[in-house]
Design an enzyme around this catalytic site. Structure first.
Site, PDB file in Angstrom:
ATOM      1  N   ASP A  19      -8.642   3.346  -3.968  1.00  0.00           N
ATOM      2  CA  ASP A  19      -8.045   3.829  -2.726  1.00  0.00           C
ATOM      3  C   ASP A  19      -7.911   5.354  -2.671  1.00  0.00           C
ATOM      4  OD1 ASP A  19      -6.732   3.239  -0.133  1.00  0.00           O
ATOM      5  OD2 ASP A  19      -5.124   4.357  -1.098  1.00  0.00           O
ATOM      6  N   HIS A  39       0.847  -1.207   0.000  1.00  0.00           N
ATOM      7  CA  HIS A  39       0.000   0.000   0.000  1.00  0.00           C
ATOM      8  C   HIS A  39       0.876   1.249   0.000  1.00  0.00           C
ATOM      9  CE1 HIS A  39      -4.094   1.766   1.197  1.00  0.00           C
ATOM     10  NE2 HIS A  39      -3.333   2.732   0.693  1.00  0.00           N
ATOM     11  N   ASP A  59       0.807   2.586   3.725  1.00  0.00           N
ATOM     12  CA  ASP A  59       0.023   3.691   3.150  1.00  0.00           C
ATOM     13  C   ASP A  59       0.926   4.912   2.968  1.00  0.00           C
ATOM     14  OD1 ASP A  59      -2.017   5.159   2.083  1.00  0.00           O
ATOM     15  OD2 ASP A  59      -3.191   5.329   3.921  1.00  0.00           O
TER      16      ASP A  59
HETATM   17  O1  DOR Z   1      -3.906   9.585   4.213  1.00  0.00           O
HETATM   18  C1  DOR Z   1      -4.119   9.181   3.080  1.00  0.00           C
HETATM   19  N1  DOR Z   1      -3.438   9.666   2.027  1.00  0.00           N
HETATM   20  N2  DOR Z   1      -5.028   8.244   2.894  1.00  0.00           N
HETATM   21  C2  DOR Z   1      -5.424   7.877   1.666  1.00  0.00           C
HETATM   22  O2  DOR Z   1      -6.264   7.032   1.550  1.00  0.00           O
HETATM   23  C3  DOR Z   1      -4.859   8.528   0.470  1.00  0.00           C
HETATM   24  C4  DOR Z   1      -3.508   9.035   0.766  1.00  0.00           C
HETATM   25  C5  DOR Z   1      -2.955   9.934  -0.321  1.00  0.00           C
HETATM   26  O3  DOR Z   1      -3.016   9.556  -1.487  1.00  0.00           O
HETATM   27  O4  DOR Z   1      -2.425  10.996   0.007  1.00  0.00           O
END
Ligand code: DOR
Length: 429
Positions: free
Chosen positions: A151, A59, A304
């Site tokens: 996402d 992720h 993430d």
């Molecule tokens: O905090 C986040 N940033 N959550 C997400 O789902 C997208 C991501 C982003 O692309 O900056």
């Protein structure tokens, strides 16, 4: 090359012992105790280190195409390798979104031309990630997509998501759910609790996530599609995954370092450095996630990684971009969050399971496997975001002392990272 003196941890071979690994022509050629280096063979001294099948972060946001000022495939994969990852799956919320075979091929091509780790693109579920129109999942998979996700956004119309899952039923590649109900979330910028009240910020509770986790687990059951829940952040979300498994469900799930280690109070200290989606939750939610790592509910550690420019993070909680870098602090933060976790399970969460869920190479160092290898050690180090290879220097962990780090990252038999620095200016190409 010979990786000598390390503790080899390979759960799929049931190995956890002092064994050397010989690499030849990009693959694992031999495993055994005290192997002798042949003439001309490079030796990497892994004494005091663990040697594991390459870690895969499933992720990650690489901002290419469209937002290269935040991150490029090259800078993002340098950050990945520096953090101990031999591969990443990148999310489709680029500009434009990865919603056509051509765009998927472009990412694959860019990564082939100049990257420091393997890159597996995730394609969108709906056109433009707008939650309406379905895509040709077979063609996207053929072009190189390993999974499907909108996402950053949730497919809010359950009928659209069901139809997409049915259309993709025969296609390899899991659906990955970003679980936030847009209507319940409204204009919230953080988790609802004492901190949001004290700061008078718009906020919403974990129910925003839980209703979508429940919905998507049910859709997974009804459509029989392979399914994965991204960045689980609530106690109830954990309980819902456990409940689905009692019904025979096999959806998998991941957790981030920040949801394990931080709670919503961090926003009072750090402001937008702690702004992320899903938001940092209560300390009780974080405790439930740590238990879920220990009891086996959580399948994957995923960061993430969401790099943003300094300017984009500067707008305060109401206006700042959402998310922060994760790749280069990952190993240390996971180890800090669950210090009692066995190294075998650590490797399962970072290598074995992401390889299986994505259906990509890796997850073991069986003889004949590609030589994608992570060497790591329990050594304390201090987080200095300015030293990140990532263009995104924002992290809530700046200045923290972490207990574990990547020592070397070997990809296709090449030493890409050694002692935390790029060992070569050359990309994999
Ligand atoms: O905090 C986040 N940033 N959550 C997400 O789902 C997208 C991501 C982003 O692309 O900056």
């Amino acid at each position: 090359m010979l990786i000598a003196g390390g503790r080899l941890i390979d759960p799929l071979q049931d190995i956890d012992s002092l064994l050397d690994v010989r690499i030849h022509a990009g693959t694992v050629a031999e495993i055994g105790p005290h192997l002798h280096a042949s003439a001309g063979e490079d030796v990497f001294d892994a004494t005091g280190c663990c040697v594991a099948p390459g870690f895969i972060d499933m992720h990650v946001h690489l901002r290419e195409p469209g937002e290269q000022e935040k991150e490029t495939i090259q800078s993002g994969t340098a950050a990945a390798a520096a953090g101990g990852f031999t591969a990443v799956a990148c999310m489709p919320n680029t500009k434009p979104a990865l919603d056509t075979p051509q765009r998927i091929q472009n990412v694959v091509g860019l990564a082939r031309a100049a990257s420091f780790a393997h890159v597996y693109p995730v394609a969108a579920i709906t056109a433009g990630r707008m939650g309406k129109d379905l895509l040709d999942y077979r063609a996207l998979h053929k072009a190189g997509a390993v999974a499907f996700s909108d996402d950053g956004a949730t497919v809010m119309n359950a009928a659209v998501l069901r139809d997409a899952a049915l259309a993709a039923a025969g296609v390899a590649g899991a659906f990955i759910s970003h679980c936030e109900d847009a209507a319940l979330k409204g204009s919230a910028v953080m988790h609802a609790g004492k901190t949001s009240q004290a700061l008078s910020l718009p906020a919403a509770g974990g129910v925003v996530e839980d209703v979508i986790v429940a919905r998507d687990l049910l859709l997974a059951e009804d459509t029989a599609k392979k399914w994965h829940i991204a960045h689980l952040s609530t106690r109830r979300g954990v309980e819902l995954v456990q409940w689905s498994r009692t019904r025979g469900g096999n959806a998998t799930c991941e957790v981030t370092p920040h949801h394990l280690l931080l709670d919503d109070e961090a926003v009072a200290r750090l402001g937008a450095e702690a702004k992320v989606n899903p938001p940092l939750r209560s300390s009780d939610d974080a405790a439930a996630l740590r238990s879920a790592v220990r009891d086996g509910t959580i399948d994957v550690f995923a960061t993430d990684h969401a790099p943003h420019s300094f300017a984009d993070k500067a707008g305060g909680m109401l206006h700042a971009a959402v998310g922060f870098s994760g790749l280069e602090v990952a190993l240390g933060t996971y180890a800090l969050a669950v210090p009692d976790l066995s190294l075998r399970r650590f490797v399962e969460l970072l290598s074995v399971n992401p390889a299986r869920i994505l259906g990509v190479r890796g997850g073991t160092l069986r003889v004949g496997s590609p030589a994608d290898i992570t060497v790591f050690a329990d050594r304390q180090w201090k987080v200095d975001p300015q030293a990140f290879y990532s263009e995104g220097k924002s992290t809530p962990f700046a200045g923290w002392t972490l207990p574990r780090k990547a020592i070397a990252t070997i990809i296709d038999g090449h030493l890409v990272i050694s002692n935390g620095s790029l060992a070569t200016a050359d990309t994999l190409a």
